[in-house]
Design a protein around this motif. Structure first.
Motif, PDB file in Angstrom:
ATOM      1  N   UNK A 404     -31.967 -38.039 -75.649  1.00  9.34           N
ATOM      2  CA  UNK A 404     -33.279 -38.234 -75.025  1.00  9.34           C
ATOM      3  C   UNK A 404     -33.508 -39.700 -74.679  1.00  9.34           C
ATOM      4  N   UNK A 405     -33.063 -40.598 -75.531  1.00 14.09           N
ATOM      5  CA  UNK A 405     -33.213 -42.033 -75.272  1.00 14.09           C
ATOM      6  C   UNK A 405     -32.364 -42.447 -74.075  1.00 14.09           C
ATOM      7  N   UNK A 406     -31.124 -41.945 -74.026  1.00 17.05           N
ATOM      8  CA  UNK A 406     -30.246 -42.273 -72.896  1.00 17.05           C
ATOM      9  C   UNK A 406     -30.833 -41.764 -71.582  1.00 17.05           C
ATOM     10  N   UNK A 407     -31.331 -40.529 -71.589  1.00 21.59           N
ATOM     11  CA  UNK A 407     -31.915 -39.952 -70.372  1.00 21.59           C
ATOM     12  C   UNK A 407     -33.108 -40.792 -69.910  1.00 21.59           C
ATOM     13  N   UNK A 408     -33.917 -41.227 -70.857  1.00 15.34           N
ATOM     14  CA  UNK A 408     -35.071 -42.051 -70.526  1.00 15.34           C
ATOM     15  C   UNK A 408     -34.625 -43.369 -69.896  1.00 15.34           C
ATOM     16  N   UNK A 409     -33.584 -43.975 -70.472  1.00 20.35           N
ATOM     17  CA  UNK A 409     -33.089 -45.248 -69.934  1.00 20.35           C
ATOM     18  C   UNK A 409     -32.546 -45.079 -68.521  1.00 20.35           C
ATOM     19  N   UNK A 410     -31.817 -43.993 -68.299  1.00 23.21           N
ATOM     20  CA  UNK A 410     -31.179 -43.772 -66.998  1.00 23.21           C
ATOM     21  C   UNK A 410     -32.217 -43.480 -65.917  1.00 23.21           C
TER      22      UNK A 410
END
Length: 831
Positions: A404-410
């Protein structure tokens, strides 16, 4: 819900005298020795807290009689040490009990927060339009609901910790009791009388405290059940039972009040008459004891009947099934195996959540611009449902939160986006220019290589005679041009074409090119005029052999494809004879990506491939939004896979939770059926017990003020200075406490009736139930705290007696504790 038990609190007797009047105390305590000894003094330390120091009204100067009683006190000293150890355990038990109460309140607060989250998600679901958005919200809601279970488990764990602490306290005090019993073997009758008096007071205080403790634990369990469930745990049948229990409790309280008021109303003015009432009350208490014994025999007969045994068997079976389902649910939650009778009943280890290792390597172009990290990756993780939910609650990192954190960053907006795109576009334009130049250079190099390769393969020779013939012809042509023999445009074009063919012939036959050339007839004529014919022809012949052709082909091959194809390459000193395939070019490109310096080893091809790669990267950067979207999609796909794993294991846990609820329902029905068998006799037992308690309360209230019955002087004044008015005052206090008991019982009944009515009216929802249990917990905690304080006082008295008899203290407590839990007793001020 906590049932209204119908129990009533026994108020103790107070003793305050000087050692000059010790003969009276010895008589009194000998009389008390005829009563049943305390059996459960040991358990008196349950949930016991810090102790209180008490004083006495005993003179410090001991008469010789007491001094003579001191002998062989080693056992008493050991008893004193055992009690001290037990009181240490009591302190620790109190800490655990307080932590339990604090945890209950904190967990309820967390549960309220979870409910608020669910309400927000429910609102978002109503407002959502896209299927994916709705699915994501439902997944969030399911995860939040799953977190409720861990709150109940935490509360149960706190309760277990408190019970373990109190169990140790109980064992410690059992050891103390054994030491006291051993000490009694070496005591005189007078010493035993004093010790028995102290033990009696502890038993009375323990009865009140233990009843309050059981109500408190029942309230904690009720709150845990309410927290764990998403729907109200109670049903109409259970709520009706609570009403019935509360009615029984009120009935018992009213019996107690009626009896208290009856004796207060007696017109008795002498100690002798009160002494007669004391004996009469003892007879009535004994009669109630006999009635209770007969009723219990009747109950035992029901239990041993065919119907009773069948009911007990059904209840026992339901209990075991409920216990098994609870154990299996716990195993599914904690990821452990459940074994019974040496066999594995349920493999909870298979219900662990296993997250496989994951790695996503990102586009190098985006990594280069810091638009992405080199990779997104996490190692294999294995967690139980409990561990996962704890991690979620504690906001620890899990594969879910990581994704979820990676998706938010991307997917988040990039800073200075417009400026970034402008420079990326400028960079792309520069590389496209370089790519175009590299393509032209490569095409020329390949064309020259093809000629050299064909000459080499065909072994085409070019003789000196052929060279000289061509030289002669071109010399004549150039002379005619200087002489202006070609006057028409057509003639001039043909003349220039003939010269260009000569130059091409030289090149094709590996001869040295003229030092000067021209691009058309006009420039050729001007050059001839300015420079003469010799600069536009080649007069020196270069011999052409097979070795020469090979070397020419090697040079052309290196220029076009680089030295890896010749010299020390795969073909050694031989030239390349074919154009590299697409697969070869892709391999070269991958090498160049790793080492830019390798470009020089691949000639014109290397320069072109490097330019192609830079253009590709530049285009990727310009269109980075689309690339980031692809990465986000890949991460979301992985998140869906991870969530599927979690859902599968959580579903298994929820299934076991449902099965446990079903087993509980079966158990409750079996218990209700079993209770029905004993309903009538139990009702009689409760009534008889209530009446016995009422008589005993009056008896204790009178005895509290009758210090010396036989010593009364007949004029309403005791030998010890006490008056009949003080007996009347004690009975008034008994009535006041009885009224408080009725008021409390009425509150319990009203609460139970309100809950039942709320259920019948459709208002008994989770909010109602949770508030009910929280309020009840607070109420029972207050009652328990008061009862515990009274109990602590009784234990302090016991310790003071032991210290006195062992010669380690100069005081004995000056009053018996009030064991009523409805109000916190005040400590006796030090003298």
């Amino acid at each position: 819900m906590a049932a209204a038990s119908g129990r009533f609190y026994v108020w103790g007797t107070g003793i305050c005298l000087s050692l000059n009047n010790l003969s009276f105390l010895i008589y009194k305590l000998k009389f008390l020795l005829s009563m049943k000894k305390v059996k459960y003094l040991v358990a008196a330390l349950l949930l016991m807290g810090a102790t209180t120091t008490f004083t006495s009204c005993i003179d410090n100067d001991e008469p010789a009689g007491i001094t003579d009683l001191r002998g062989a006190k080693a056992e008493l000293i050991r008893a004193k040490a055992a009690i001290a150890q037990a009181r240490v355990a009591m302190v620790q038990a109190k800490v655990a009990e307080q932590e339990l109460y604090n945890a209950a309140k904190e967990i309820q607060n967390q549960r309220d927060a979870i409910e608020l989250e669910k309400d927000k998600i429910d609102l978002a679901i109503k407002q959502a339009t896209g299927e994916k958005e709705i699915a994501d919200l439902n997944a969030q809601k399911a995860e939040i609901e799953a977190r409720q279970a861990i709150l109940a488990e935490q509360l149960k764990a706190e309760l277990l910790a408190a019970q373990e602490a109190t169990a140790w306290a109980e064992k410690s005090y059992q050891d103390a009791l054994k030491a006291i019993e051993a000490a009694k073997l070496v005591m005189s009758d007078d010493e035993m009388a004093i010790m028995q008096w102290a033990q009696d007071q502890v038993e009375k205080a323990y009865t009140s405290m233990n009843n309050a403790k059981e109500d408190l634990i029942e309230a904690v369990n009720g709150l845990a059940g309410a927290i764990e469930s998403n729907v109200p745990a109670a049903d109409e049948v259970l709520l009706a039972v609570e009403v019935e229990n509360a009615e029984n409790g009120l009935n018992a309280a009213q019996i107690n009040l009626e009896t208290a008021e009856k004796y207060l109303a007696l017109n008795i003015s002498t100690y002798e008459e009160w002494a007669e009432e004391v004996e009469d009350l003892k007879t009535k208490v004994a009669a109630q004891d006999t009635l209770l014994a007969n009723l219990r025999i009747e109950r035992a007969e029901i239990k041993n009947s065919e119907e009773g045994r069948a009911s007990a068997e059904a209840l026992d079976k339901a209990k075991k099934q409920y216990a098994d389902s609870t154990a299996i649910r716990k195993a599914a939650f904690e990821g452990t195996d459940y074994s019974k009778d040496g066999k594995t009943v349920y493999e909870g280890t298979k219900n662990k959540i296993e997250f496989a290792a994951y790695k996503l390597t990102n586009n190098a172009a985006l990594v280069e611009e810091d638009l992405l990290p080199a990779e997104f990756a996490y190692d294999k993780v294995v967690m139980s449902v409990k561990e996962y939910q704890e991690a979620v609650k504690n906001e620890d990192t899990t594969p879910v939160t990581q994704l979820e954190e990676w998706i938010k960053d991307v997917t988040s907006d990039k800073p200075y986006e417009a400026e970034l795109v402008a420079w990326l576009q400028r960079n792309l334009a520069d590389w496209k220019k370089q790519q175009s130049a590299a393509q032209d250079n490569y095409d020329d190099a390949v064309e020259a290589w093809e000629v050299a390769r064909d000459n080499y393969l065909n072994a085409k020779e070019y003789t000196k005679a052929e060279f000289e013939v061509s030289l002669s012809k071109v010399t004549g042509l150039l002379t005619d041009i200087l002489d202006k023999k070609y006057t028409t445009d057509e003639a001039q074009k043909l003349a220039y074409s003939e010269y260009a063919a000569y130059v091409a012939e030289l090149k094709a036959n590996n001869q040295i090119a003229p030092s000067k050339t021209a691009t058309d007839y006009k420039t050729l004529y001007s050059g001839l005029v300015d420079n003469g014919i010799d600069d536009y022809v080649t007069k020196v012949y270069t011999p052409v052999t097979e070795e020469f052709l090979k070397n020419a082909c090697v040079a052309a091959s290196k220029a076009a494809f680089g030295d890896v194809w010749s010299s020390e390459g795969v073909n050694g000193e031989n030239p390349r004879l074919t154009v590299p395939s697409n697969a070869e070019m892709a391999e070269i490109t991958e090498e160049l990506k790793k080492d830019e310096s390798a470009v020089a080893h691949y000639g014109a091809l290397g320069t072109l491939l490097w330019a192609d790669y830079q253009v590709e990267k530049a285009e990727t950067k310009v269109n980075y939004a689309a690339e980031l979207e692809k990465v986000a999609e890949a991460l979301e796909t992985q998140l869906d896979k991870v969530q599927d794993v979690i859902d599968a294991k959580t579903a298994e846990y929820q299934k076991r939770l449902t099965m446990e609820a079903g087993a509980k329902t079966t158990h409750d029905k079996a218990k209700a059926a079993d209770d029905a068998l004993y309903a009538e006799v139990d009702k009689k037992i409760k009534a008889a017990d209530a009446q016995r308690t009422a008589y005993d309360n009056v008896l204790q209230a009178i005895k509290k003020e009758m210090k010396d019955i036989n010593g009364a002087n007949g004029n309403g004044t005791a030998a010890g200075g006490q008056s009949v008015e003080e007996i009347i005052q004690s009975l008034k206090e008994n009535v006041t406490k009885a009224k408080e008991g009725v008021a409390n019982a009425q509150k319990d009944l009203e609460k139970a009736q309100n809950a039942l009515k709320a259920f019948q009216d459709g208002l008994y929802d989770k909010t109602y139930e949770l508030k009910y249990w929280q309020d009840l917990l607070n109420e029972k905690q207050a009652i328990y705290d008061a009862a515990k304080a009274a109990y602590e006082k009784a234990v302090a008295n016991l310790q003071a007696v032991v210290e006195k008899l062992s010669g380690d203290s100069t005081t004995i407590p000056d009053e018996t504790p009030d064991t009523t839990p409805d109000e916190t007793p005040e400590e006796t001020p030090a003298e």
